[in-house]
Write an enzyme that holds these catalytic residues in place. Structure first.
Site, PDB file in Angstrom:
ATOM      1  CD1 TRP A   1      13.850  57.043 -50.078  1.00  0.00           C
ATOM      2  CD2 TRP A   1      12.716  58.439 -48.756  1.00  0.00           C
ATOM      3  NE1 TRP A   1      12.545  56.611 -50.030  1.00  0.00           N
ATOM      4  CE2 TRP A   1      11.824  57.460 -49.231  1.00  0.00           C
ATOM      5  CE3 TRP A   1      12.223  59.438 -47.903  1.00  0.00           C
ATOM      6  CZ2 TRP A   1      10.478  57.433 -48.891  1.00  0.00           C
ATOM      7  CZ3 TRP A   1      10.874  59.410 -47.567  1.00  0.00           C
ATOM      8  CH2 TRP A   1      10.024  58.426 -48.055  1.00  0.00           C
ATOM      9  CG  MET A   2      15.560  52.540 -46.128  1.00  0.00           C
ATOM     10  SD  MET A   2      16.506  51.739 -44.806  1.00  0.00           S
ATOM     11  CE  MET A   2      15.836  52.520 -43.350  1.00  0.00           C
ATOM     12  CG  ASN A   3      11.079  53.480 -50.398  1.00  0.00           C
ATOM     13  OD1 ASN A   3      12.013  54.083 -50.903  1.00  0.00           O
ATOM     14  ND2 ASN A   3      10.201  52.837 -51.133  1.00  0.00           N
ATOM     15  CG  ASP A   4       9.213  49.457 -50.435  1.00  0.00           C
ATOM     16  OD1 ASP A   4       8.908  50.510 -49.884  1.00  0.00           O
ATOM     17  OD2 ASP A   4       8.707  49.067 -51.487  1.00  0.00           O
TER      18      ASP A   4
ATOM     19  CD1 TRP B   1      11.730  51.799 -57.949  1.00  0.00           C
ATOM     20  CD2 TRP B   1       9.622  51.566 -58.629  1.00  0.00           C
ATOM     21  NE1 TRP B   1      11.274  53.039 -58.305  1.00  0.00           N
ATOM     22  CE2 TRP B   1       9.986  52.931 -58.724  1.00  0.00           C
ATOM     23  CE3 TRP B   1       8.334  51.190 -59.012  1.00  0.00           C
ATOM     24  CZ2 TRP B   1       9.099  53.916 -59.190  1.00  0.00           C
ATOM     25  CZ3 TRP B   1       7.450  52.162 -59.467  1.00  0.00           C
ATOM     26  CH2 TRP B   1       7.835  53.515 -59.553  1.00  0.00           C
ATOM     27  CB  THR B   2       9.921  46.563 -53.877  1.00  0.00           C
ATOM     28  OG1 THR B   2      10.328  47.587 -52.976  1.00  0.00           O
ATOM     29  CG2 THR B   2       9.527  45.345 -53.099  1.00  0.00           C
TER      30      THR B   2
ATOM     31  CG  ASP C   1       6.260  45.966 -55.183  1.00  0.00           C
ATOM     32  OD1 ASP C   1       7.218  46.514 -55.770  1.00  0.00           O
ATOM     33  OD2 ASP C   1       5.332  46.603 -54.649  1.00  0.00           O
TER      34      ASP C   1
ATOM     35  CG  ASP D   1      -0.403  52.720 -53.749  1.00  0.00           C
ATOM     36  OD1 ASP D   1       0.333  53.368 -52.987  1.00  0.00           O
ATOM     37  OD2 ASP D   1      -0.494  52.953 -54.961  1.00  0.00           O
TER      38      ASP D   1
HETATM   39  N1  DQQ Z   1       7.896  51.159 -53.132  1.00  0.00           N
HETATM   40  C1  DQQ Z   1       8.605  50.718 -54.308  1.00  0.00           C
HETATM   41  C2  DQQ Z   1       7.600  49.978 -55.117  1.00  0.00           C
HETATM   42  C3  DQQ Z   1       6.616  49.542 -54.108  1.00  0.00           C
HETATM   43  C4  DQQ Z   1       6.547  50.727 -53.199  1.00  0.00           C
HETATM   44  C5  DQQ Z   1       9.198  51.908 -54.986  1.00  0.00           C
HETATM   45  C6  DQQ Z   1       5.976  50.410 -51.838  1.00  0.00           C
HETATM   46  O1  DQQ Z   1       8.167  48.881 -55.806  1.00  0.00           O
HETATM   47  O2  DQQ Z   1       5.378  49.205 -54.660  1.00  0.00           O
HETATM   48  O3  DQQ Z   1      10.134  52.560 -54.154  1.00  0.00           O
HETATM   49  O4  DQQ Z   1       6.385  51.342 -50.881  1.00  0.00           O
END
Ligand code: DQQ
Length: 639
Positions: free
Chosen positions: A107-110, A169-170, A234, A321
């Protein structure tokens, strides 16, 4: 070739207010979907302080499941009694992209802390090393010479401290005047409280920045009074104030008002909170991944985040969000008190009518100033629209969009324009050029061979007679005010002057296809308005993927032709209308239009307009995206 759209749906002129039932059902469905995905990465909290993070993270750890909850969607879409589509490995393998950044697995996100250092672009990202679902988040890391070819590096930061044990986190990078880097990121603590932490490279002489040190005095910021512990995350890149301090902003919310808190610092270790907010917009919910940067009012180059003065405008972007959209607005920043106001308060950040970077699947984006080429580059997380079960089966989830340059649109003076970084052109292989006139109701195969990896640049012109006929005819319904890509029925519904464009990732019989198109409509002022849309509703026969119709209005100035660019890379389609004024990223999962069976078509589904299309189609090479080894780094440094 006959238009298969007509066979299934018949020629229909759009009629405002007709099909209200369908629209209502559509809205209900969208609302339900939004509710389903709203908790997608477990970082969301709510006013009641329910700890969703804990539930979801432990679910991810224990059961290999995450926030992704569209598994049941097909049950709502009419096939209540049918099971989910049965994907086979050949279909799933085809979905993996060839020139988009993605980790080798999981998995990948921000995007996090993108930067250019000693000849290398660095890309960090939210990564789960253990599963193809959100959870156990650390910072993945990769390097590139050109933002296209990559070598994966070892994980940059793991969750090894009480202040980030629930997730690294981000965050964002800032260059200090001596060229050193500071990284600020959100840690979710052992008690799931969101705090901000400082980190820096262990060895500034290492161009690969392999090792990162966490500041022993972390956390450097905790949620201030009045802010809930899970609503503080963030941090942005810092910019200089006129007093010579550094300033950052951090997203949050107060009840349902999205806000961006502001802090000043001299050393990144201690901070002074400003009494004012950078900005706030009621009813927009939690603001994630806020981005704040200047754009030049006159020049096409990008600006360092600290640039200010009369020649610039400032952009505030927030990732909503509640809706999972990245909204931005253009406005004016006041250095004296750290506030910002939008040029047009009716399209303020996060309002339903406000501007979005992208009208498709595109979230948690982050820009950085690339001092190497004097440009601002935008990264964005492109999630999946398939089911979590499919992600687990294929072993990966999510992509990053092709990085885009972002500049202010000096022609409209109102919006940004985004365009794939120029380096993407290095992947162009053979090309074919076409000049075709397509009459109303036609679909024309475009002979480019396999069409799974393409770059298409096209210009469209509606024939003058058709335009004059429509504009001069009072009986033609003014529908522009009622039209919306999302709600007006997609590419099968025919109007006088559209839709027309390309169907990508289509089977020979068009049983699967993803139309990317313009729809031109007359407004009540008798002026024409242009919409740029992507209709994924027929992109796959599978019933367990989400298939929305995306898009928005696109400004077209006097004398301009209609232009679009489309990047096709297996399961991602990125579309740029009018030079990037309106952009749409889609994830699509064909079952038959794959490998050599993926075709390209040009279509004109207008009732009254003949359209001339001039376009070039390039086959695209695969990018070099390799696991970490000295040899891979050496190979990349030779490019
Ligand atoms: N993803 C991070 C958060 C951010 C959110 C956690 C946004 O820091 O707010 O994986 O997708």
């Amino acid at each position: 070739m006959a238009d298969p759209n007509q066979e299934t749906h018949g020629p229909r002129r759009r009629r405002p207010f007709k099909g209200l039932l369908a629209v209502s059902f559509g809205l209900l469905f969208i609302a339900f979907y939004v509710a389903l995905i709203a908790t997608h990465d477990g970082s969301r909290s709510n006013d009641e302080g329910i700890d969703e993070t804990e539930t979801i993270t432990s679910r991810a750890r224990l059961a290999g499941v995450s926030e992704k909850r569209n598994d049941g969607l097909w049950k709502l879409s009419g096939d209540r009694n049918t099971p989910a589509f049965e994907w086979n490995n050949s279909m799933l393998s085809w979905q993996r992209t060839a020139f988009h950044f993605q980790p080798e697995q999981n998995w990948m996100n921000d995007p996090n802390g993108p930067l250019f250092y000693k000849g290398w672009y660095h890309f960090f990202y939210q990564y789960n090393p253990n599963a193809a679902v959100w959870g156990d988040i650390v910072w993945g890391h990769a390097v590139s010479r050109d933002l296209i070819h990559w070598v994966h590096l070892p994980i940059a930061m793991v969750a090894d401290q009480w202040y980030d044990s629930n997730g690294v986190w981000t965050g964002s990078a800032t260059f200090l005047p001596d060229g050193s880097i500071v990284m600020l990121y959100t840690g979710s603590t052992d008690k799931a409280v969101q705090v901000q932490n400082l980190a820096y490279p262990e060895d500034p002489n290492d161009p690969l920045l392999l090792k990162w040190v966490k500041f022993p005095g972390n956390p450097v910021l905790v949620p201030p009074p009045g802010i809930l512990p899970k609503d503080f995350r963030d941090p942005t890149t810092a910019w200089k104030t006129s007093e010579g301090k550094w300033r950052i902003t951090i997203g949050s919310k107060l009840n349902k008002t999205g806000i961006s808190l502001v802090y000043d610092t001299i050393d990144f270790k201690t901070y002074e909170k400003l009494d004012t907010l950078l900005h706030r917009v009621p009813n927009t919910g939690m603001w994630e991944c806020v981005d704040f940067y200047p754009v030049s009012k006159t020049a096409g180059n990008g600006l360092d985040t600290s640039v200010n003065g009369p020649a610039v405008k400032h952009i505030v972007k927030a990732s909503m969000d509640d809706t999972r959209f990245d909204h931005y607005a253009v406005g004016t920043y006041f250095d004296s008190n750290g506030t910002w106001i939008p040029d047009d308060p009716t399209i303020d950040v996060g309002m339903s009518a406000s501007l979005r970077y992208d009208y498709g699947k595109f979230y948690a984006s982050k820009s950085f100033y690339d001092q190497n080429k004097g440009r601002r580059v935008l990264w964005s997380w492109i999630g999946e629209s398939d089911s979590e079960a499919s992600d687990v089966q294929k072993g990966w989830s999510s992509l990053q969009g092709i990085p885009r340059t972002v500049v202010f649109d000096t022609k409209t003076g109102k919006n940004l324009v985004q365009w794939p970084v120029e380096e993407i052109k290095s992947l162009r292989l053979s090309s074919k050029q076409f000049d075709l006139e397509v009459g109303p109701g036609s679909v024309v195969p475009v002979d480019v061979g396999s069409a799974a990896q393409l770059d298409i640049e096209a210009e469209f012109e509606i024939n003058k007679e058709s335009l004059e006929k429509i504009l001069g005819n009072a009986s033609v319904v003014a529908e522009a005010e009622e039209f919306s890509c999302e709600k007006s029925g997609g590419s099968t519904v025919r109007g006088a002057l559209g839709p027309f464009g390309f169907s990508v990732l289509a089977t020979e019989s068009l049983s699967e296809q993803t139309p990317v198109y313009f729809y031109v409509a007359k407004g009540t002022d008798s002026e024409l308005k242009t919409f740029f849309c992507t209709d994924t509703s027929r992109s796959s026969v599978a019933n367990d993927v989400v298939k929305p119709i995306y898009g928005s209005i696109v400004p077209v100035l006097k004398g301009e032709k209609l232009t679009m660019r489309i990047l096709v890379d297996h399961s991602i389609v990125e579309a740029f209308g009018q030079g990037g004024r309106t952009c749409i990223t889609s994830r699509v999962y064909p079952t038959t239009a794959i490998y050599g069976a993926a075709k390209l078509f040009l279509f004109n589904n207008a009732l009254d307009a003949t359209v001339t299309a001039s376009f070039t189609v390039w086959q695209m090479n695969s990018a070099f995206i390799h696991p970490y080894s000295d040899e891979a780094v050496r190979a990349l440094s030779r490019t």
